[in-house]
Write an enzyme that holds these catalytic residues in place. Structure first.
Site, PDB file in Angstrom:
ATOM      1  N   CYS B  10       0.844  -1.187   0.000  1.00  0.00           N
ATOM      2  CA  CYS B  10       0.000   0.000   0.000  1.00  0.00           C
ATOM      3  C   CYS B  10       0.891   1.252   0.000  1.00  0.00           C
ATOM      4  O   CYS B  10       2.097   1.172   0.201  1.00  0.00           O
ATOM      5  CB  CYS B  10      -0.917   0.011   1.219  1.00  0.00           C
ATOM      6  SG  CYS B  10      -0.041  -0.184   2.767  1.00  0.00           S
ATOM      7  N   CYS B  13       2.836   1.827   3.138  1.00  0.00           N
ATOM      8  CA  CYS B  13       3.965   0.929   3.371  1.00  0.00           C
ATOM      9  C   CYS B  13       5.215   1.472   2.700  1.00  0.00           C
ATOM     10  O   CYS B  13       6.310   1.414   3.250  1.00  0.00           O
ATOM     11  CB  CYS B  13       3.660  -0.459   2.833  1.00  0.00           C
ATOM     12  SG  CYS B  13       2.049  -1.077   3.322  1.00  0.00           S
TER      13      CYS B  13
END
Lengths: 393, 81
Positions: B10, B13
């Protein structure tokens, strides 16, 4: 060391050899002082602008911001009218004029509401970590668990990108499958962004209806999935994982109120920063529909008499992937032009709750049959909501 | 030192991995930064929300992107241990 070492002498004016060198050294010195002064000034400004670290300071800042917010909010209709009429020279009754006024009023209004509510919800969410929610749900009986899960889904911080770890973590800790689904359905569908936008554009009644029916769909769909005993349609490796223990969660530290306010401010920056463009685009489309689509034009295709428009809206919503921020302004404009409330609510729920990317993510942990059941049950619930509102509204 | 960033790719992240890299660089610590994207591996740390930050096998934060200073703190803490 009075100039004896040329290296030391270079930057200062202590041992000039010629007048020009002296002048240059002097200028360099002055520049250095200016720079230092400018830096000190910048630092003072930064300190003055930085949020205070202590709680009373934060509360004072919050109070001041709220007063400014409220006054500005009151002035928005006037500003939009003034900008459209006097600054842009547009006639408010004309198509372009009414579209522009709509856009200039709704955009700041919705963004301001969003910022306020996201802040409040950010503070509330600091009380509900996913870990805590899991503890609350573990070992709950089905019906009660489904209700609690849907409610907690609205206040627990959730991002669709962590749907899989969350799903696994819940099952792992003994939260029943159906209850986990109630949470996973409610969390994205009934969120503060959807509710704020509905409130801001369509009023509190529609916002409350959406929230209530969204929660009901999540509770019932989760309950049905639980009743269907679909546990064996979770991927095999997940079932193996469940036999393992649920230890090793990170230590939970209690947050102070100052930290909670920080969390709210952080959420505001984060979420508003992410969705503002969607809101602006959505309102721009809505403004176009507002000004250019004739009244009642949609009544025949999206009106309450066209029963097939509800399933069509649900099906149409599945491949469409948008968040609430982009879809609500469009929904607002559709309603205005004669679309039925039930049809539009069903469309919105389908766009937000059912999406193909989500299916792809869930495919990692669910077998195709369970995914099909998930779409079928949730889609069926949304369909029912649509028909119900078209019948009674 | 081994720093693991848990997350299935994501946006947050990636941001966390960048923060971790900066923290390590600014502290001048020798550390290997690994992105853990497989669900099974992520679940070993029993996180419910990503991104997660693991320093030397210990989960330090989950569900948010900690600030640079915070990450530096985690790294120093792990160094001292």
């Amino acid at each position: 060391m009075q100039g004896s070492d040329p290296k030391d002498a270079a930057p200062c004016a202590c041992a000039p050899k010629t007048v020009r060198e002296a002048r240059e050294a002097l200028r360099a010195e002055r520049e250095k002082v200016h720079k230092a002064q400018a830096e000190a000034r910048a630092q003072r400004v930064a300190e003055a602008l930085a949020p205070p670290a202590n709680l009373p300071g934060k509360l004072g800042l919050l109070f001041a911001v709220l007063i400014i917010w409220w006054n500005l909010y009151q002035m928005l209709p006037g500003i939009a009218r003034f900008a459209t009429q006097s600054l842009l020279g547009l006639d408010l009754a004309s198509r372009l004029g009414s579209s522009v006024e709509f856009f200039l009023y709704d955009t700041p209004k919705v963004l301001m509401l969003l910022a306020l509510v996201v802040f409040g919800v950010g503070v509330i969410r600091s009380f509900f970590t996913p870990e805590r929610t899991r503890r609350l749900l573990a070992g709950k009986s089905e019906a009660l668990g489904n209700m609690l899960a849907a409610l907690l889904g609205t206040v627990t911080p959730f991002c669709s990108c962590s749907a899989v770890p969350l799903f696994l973590g819940f099952l792992n800790a003994g939260v029943p499958l159906g209850v986990t689904f109630s949470f996973l359905i409610a969390a994205p569908m009934v969120n503060e962004i959807a509710v704020v936008l509905l409130y801001g554009l369509l009023g509190w009644k529609v916002a409350a209806l959406y929230m209530a029916t969204g929660l009901a769909v999540a509770m019932v769909a989760g309950f049905v999935i639980g009743r269907l005993k679909m546990e064996r349609h979770v991927e095999d490796w997940v079932q193996a994982l469940r036999a393992g223990d649920a230890q090793g969660a990170q230590p939970q530290e209690e947050l102070s109120w100052a930290e909670r306010l920080n969390a709210g401010a952080h959420a505001t920056r984060d979420i508003v920063g992410k969705v503002w463009l969607w809101v602006v685009l959505g309102i721009a489309v809505g403004a176009g529909i507002h000004g250019y689509v004739p009244e009642g034009m949609l009544a025949s295709i999206m009106g309450r008499d066209a029963w097939w428009s509800v399933p069509a809206a649900v099906l149409l919503g599945i491949p469409m992937y948008s968040n609430a921020a982009g879809i609500v302004p469009v929904v607002h404009a559709l309603l205005e032009k004669g679309a039925a409330l039930g049809t539009v609510l069903a469309f919105m729920m389908s766009v937000i709750a059912l999406s193909l990317p989500e299916a792809v993510i869930l495919r990692k942990v669910l077998k195709p049959r369970l995914i099909a059941v998930f779409f079928g049950v949730v889609g069926g619930g949304i369909l029912l909501v649509g028909f119900l509102f078209n019948a009674i509204w | 030192m081994k720093i693991e960033v848990l997350g299935m790719g994501c946006a947050k992240c990636k941001k966390l991995a960048a923060v971790a890299a900066q923290a390590v660089q600014e502290l001048g610590v020798e550390a290997e930064i690994v992105k853990v994207e497989a669900v099974k591996e992520i679940m070993k740390y029993n996180v419910l929300s990503t991104p997660g930050l693991v320093v030397d096998g210990q989960l330090k934060a989950a569900g948010r992107v900690p600030s640079l200073d915070e990450v530096k703190g985690f790294v120093k803490q792990a160094q001292g241990a």
